[in-house]
Design a protein around this motif. Structure first.
Motif, PDB file in Angstrom:
ATOM      1  N   MET A  19      -0.510  -4.173   0.675  1.00 17.61           N
ATOM      2  CA  MET A  19      -0.064  -2.823   0.955  1.00 17.61           C
ATOM      3  C   MET A  19       0.530  -2.797   2.361  1.00 17.61           C
ATOM      4  SD  MET A  19      -1.806   0.866   0.293  1.00 17.61           S
ATOM      5  CE  MET A  19      -3.439   0.376   0.570  1.00 17.61           C
ATOM      6  N   HIS A  20       1.453  -1.901   2.558  1.00 22.30           N
ATOM      7  CA  HIS A  20       2.084  -1.745   3.862  1.00 22.30           C
ATOM      8  C   HIS A  20       1.048  -1.411   4.931  1.00 22.30           C
ATOM      9  CE1 HIS A  20       5.893  -1.562   1.711  1.00 22.30           C
ATOM     10  NE2 HIS A  20       5.380  -0.649   0.935  1.00 22.30           N
ATOM     11  N   ASP A  21       1.262  -1.904   6.139  1.00 17.96           N
ATOM     12  CA  ASP A  21       0.335  -1.640   7.239  1.00 17.96           C
ATOM     13  C   ASP A  21       0.249  -0.163   7.604  1.00 17.96           C
ATOM     14  OD1 ASP A  21      -0.289  -4.313   7.420  1.00 17.96           O
ATOM     15  OD2 ASP A  21       1.126  -4.698   9.060  1.00 17.96           O
ATOM     16  N   ASP A  22       1.301   0.598   7.287  1.00 12.91           N
ATOM     17  CA  ASP A  22       1.319   2.012   7.645  1.00 12.91           C
ATOM     18  C   ASP A  22       0.683   2.901   6.578  1.00 12.91           C
ATOM     19  OD1 ASP A  22       3.441   1.430   5.880  1.00 12.91           O
ATOM     20  OD2 ASP A  22       4.671   3.072   6.666  1.00 12.91           O
ATOM     21  N   GLU A  47      -2.660   3.692   3.790  1.00  8.17           N
ATOM     22  CA  GLU A  47      -4.090   3.508   3.577  1.00  8.17           C
ATOM     23  C   GLU A  47      -4.458   4.041   2.194  1.00  8.17           C
ATOM     24  OE1 GLU A  47      -8.274   4.534   5.842  1.00  8.17           O
ATOM     25  OE2 GLU A  47      -6.423   5.472   6.514  1.00  8.17           O
ATOM     26  N   PHE A  48      -5.220   3.262   1.443  1.00 12.44           N
ATOM     27  CA  PHE A  48      -5.722   3.655   0.132  1.00 12.44           C
ATOM     28  C   PHE A  48      -7.125   4.208   0.303  1.00 12.44           C
ATOM     29  CE2 PHE A  48      -8.388   2.531  -3.526  1.00 12.44           C
ATOM     30  CZ  PHE A  48      -7.675   3.097  -4.574  1.00 12.44           C
ATOM     31  N   SER A  49      -7.453   5.246  -0.457  1.00 11.63           N
ATOM     32  CA  SER A  49      -8.811   5.778  -0.408  1.00 11.63           C
ATOM     33  C   SER A  49      -9.221   6.307  -1.776  1.00 11.63           C
ATOM     34  CB  SER A  49      -8.912   6.917   0.615  1.00 11.63           C
ATOM     35  OG  SER A  49     -10.222   7.457   0.607  1.00 11.63           O
ATOM     36  N   ALA A  50     -10.494   6.084  -2.096  1.00 11.83           N
ATOM     37  CA  ALA A  50     -11.103   6.653  -3.300  1.00 11.83           C
ATOM     38  C   ALA A  50     -12.081   7.756  -2.924  1.00 11.83           C
ATOM     39  CB  ALA A  50     -11.813   5.558  -4.082  1.00 11.83           C
ATOM     40  N   ASP A  51     -12.023   8.213  -1.693  1.00 11.39           N
ATOM     41  CA  ASP A  51     -12.919   9.256  -1.194  1.00 11.39           C
ATOM     42  C   ASP A  51     -12.367  10.628  -1.574  1.00 11.39           C
ATOM     43  OD1 ASP A  51     -14.524  11.028   0.179  1.00 11.39           O
ATOM     44  OD2 ASP A  51     -14.161  10.142   2.156  1.00 11.39           O
ATOM     45  N   PRO A  52     -13.041  11.341  -2.474  1.00 11.93           N
ATOM     46  CA  PRO A  52     -12.524  12.650  -2.894  1.00 11.93           C
ATOM     47  C   PRO A  52     -12.484  13.662  -1.744  1.00 11.93           C
ATOM     48  CG  PRO A  52     -14.685  12.246  -3.857  1.00 11.93           C
ATOM     49  CD  PRO A  52     -14.271  10.985  -3.172  1.00 11.93           C
ATOM     50  N   ALA A  53     -13.262  13.454  -0.702  1.00  9.08           N
ATOM     51  CA  ALA A  53     -13.259  14.372   0.446  1.00  9.08           C
ATOM     52  C   ALA A  53     -11.937  14.303   1.212  1.00  9.08           C
ATOM     53  CB  ALA A  53     -14.425  14.054   1.375  1.00  9.08           C
ATOM     54  N   ARG A 107       9.311   3.425  -1.530  1.00  8.14           N
ATOM     55  CA  ARG A 107       8.663   2.600  -0.508  1.00  8.14           C
ATOM     56  C   ARG A 107       7.578   1.700  -1.088  1.00  8.14           C
ATOM     57  NH1 ARG A 107       6.565   6.860   3.719  1.00  8.14           N
ATOM     58  NH2 ARG A 107       5.392   5.022   4.355  1.00  8.14           N
ATOM     59  N   GLY A 108       7.459   1.668  -2.413  1.00  7.76           N
ATOM     60  CA  GLY A 108       6.437   0.842  -3.044  1.00  7.76           C
ATOM     61  C   GLY A 108       5.068   1.492  -3.073  1.00  7.76           C
ATOM     62  N   ILE A 109       5.009   2.782  -2.817  1.00 10.11           N
ATOM     63  CA  ILE A 109       3.724   3.482  -2.768  1.00 10.11           C
ATOM     64  C   ILE A 109       3.092   3.577  -4.149  1.00 10.11           C
ATOM     65  CG2 ILE A 109       2.654   5.730  -2.310  1.00 10.11           C
ATOM     66  CD1 ILE A 109       4.596   5.933   0.105  1.00 10.11           C
ATOM     67  N   GLY A 110       3.893   3.819  -5.179  1.00 13.91           N
ATOM     68  CA  GLY A 110       3.359   3.862  -6.536  1.00 13.91           C
ATOM     69  C   GLY A 110       2.769   2.527  -6.947  1.00 13.91           C
ATOM     70  N   VAL A 111       3.451   1.451  -6.616  1.00 14.44           N
ATOM     71  CA  VAL A 111       2.947   0.110  -6.914  1.00 14.44           C
ATOM     72  C   VAL A 111       1.632  -0.123  -6.177  1.00 14.44           C
ATOM     73  CG1 VAL A 111       3.383  -2.359  -6.658  1.00 14.44           C
ATOM     74  CG2 VAL A 111       5.213  -0.854  -7.413  1.00 14.44           C
ATOM     75  N   ARG A 138      -4.184  -0.924  -6.296  1.00 11.94           N
ATOM     76  CA  ARG A 138      -5.524  -0.681  -5.745  1.00 11.94           C
ATOM     77  C   ARG A 138      -6.450  -0.035  -6.775  1.00 11.94           C
ATOM     78  NH1 ARG A 138      -6.241  -1.176  -0.209  1.00 11.94           N
ATOM     79  NH2 ARG A 138      -8.412  -1.124  -0.876  1.00 11.94           N
ATOM     80  N   ILE A 139      -5.924   0.869  -7.585  1.00  6.41           N
ATOM     81  CA  ILE A 139      -6.755   1.473  -8.631  1.00  6.41           C
ATOM     82  C   ILE A 139      -7.215   0.397  -9.609  1.00  6.41           C
ATOM     83  CG2 ILE A 139      -6.745   3.017 -10.632  1.00  6.41           C
ATOM     84  CD1 ILE A 139      -4.871   4.855  -8.982  1.00  6.41           C
ATOM     85  N   MET A 140      -6.312  -0.465 -10.043  1.00  2.00           N
ATOM     86  CA  MET A 140      -6.691  -1.530 -10.965  1.00  2.00           C
ATOM     87  C   MET A 140      -7.749  -2.429 -10.334  1.00  2.00           C
ATOM     88  SD  MET A 140      -5.128  -1.029 -13.831  1.00  2.00           S
ATOM     89  CE  MET A 140      -5.303   0.704 -13.520  1.00  2.00           C
ATOM     90  N   ALA A 141      -7.647  -2.680  -9.045  1.00  4.05           N
ATOM     91  CA  ALA A 141      -8.649  -3.507  -8.362  1.00  4.05           C
ATOM     92  C   ALA A 141     -10.014  -2.830  -8.348  1.00  4.05           C
ATOM     93  CB  ALA A 141      -8.191  -3.822  -6.938  1.00  4.05           C
TER      94      ALA A 141
END
Length: 144
Positions: free
Chosen positions: A1-4, A6-12, A86-90, A95-98
């Motif tokens: 993922m791009h350095d700029d 961030e992925f999160s699974a935190d619903p908050a 920007r490849g955000i969907g990919v 990350r979701i699949m992971a």
């Protein structure tokens, strides 16, 4: 993922107003979804987002409905219009699949009218036996 990013699974972390606007006003599948229905769907799902690391702004969203053991349904995948290309969907789907991989799910389903190429990159294919699948759809009284 791009350095700029961030992925999160935190619903908050979810910007619920923004996500609701994306889905209810900009998506073809959830057009007109009420805020009440949106909030209930979020509460009953695993939720994921991609965020700009600097500003914290949410750039993408998806949710997964699952029993956590045998089956999952990937839905409401959306990337902000200004962030597309920007490849955000990919990055989001990767990350979701992971996060789902360790569950050992037998099947992950989804429907799409326009993003087949994206999902094929992650092993999704057309149904082998579509005649075995059925759906019961509600009257269009409220969008879901």
């Amino acid at each position: 993922m791009h350095d700029d990013l961030e992925f999160s699974a935190d619903p908050a972390r979810l910007d619920l107003d923004r996500v609701h606007t994306w889905l209810a006003e900009e998506s073809y599948w959830a057009s007109g979804r009420s805020r009440e229905a949106h909030d209930a769907a979020v509460a009953a799902s695993r939720n994921y987002g991609i965020y700009d690391r600097t500003s914290g702004e949410q750039l993408a969203y998806a949710r997964v409905i699952t029993d956590g053991v045998t089956f999952a349904w990937l839905c409401d995948v959306f990337v902000d219009g200004e962030a597309r290309g920007r490849g955000i969907g990919v990055a989001l789907i990767e990350r979701i699949m992971a996060t789902l991989e360790p569950l050992g799910l037998r099947r992950i389903g989804l429907t799409t009218a326009d993003a087949h190429g994206l999902y094929e990159r992650f092993g999704f294919t057309a149904l082998e036996h579509p005649e075995q699948w059925m759906a019961r759809t509600a009257a269009p009284a409220h969008a879901s």
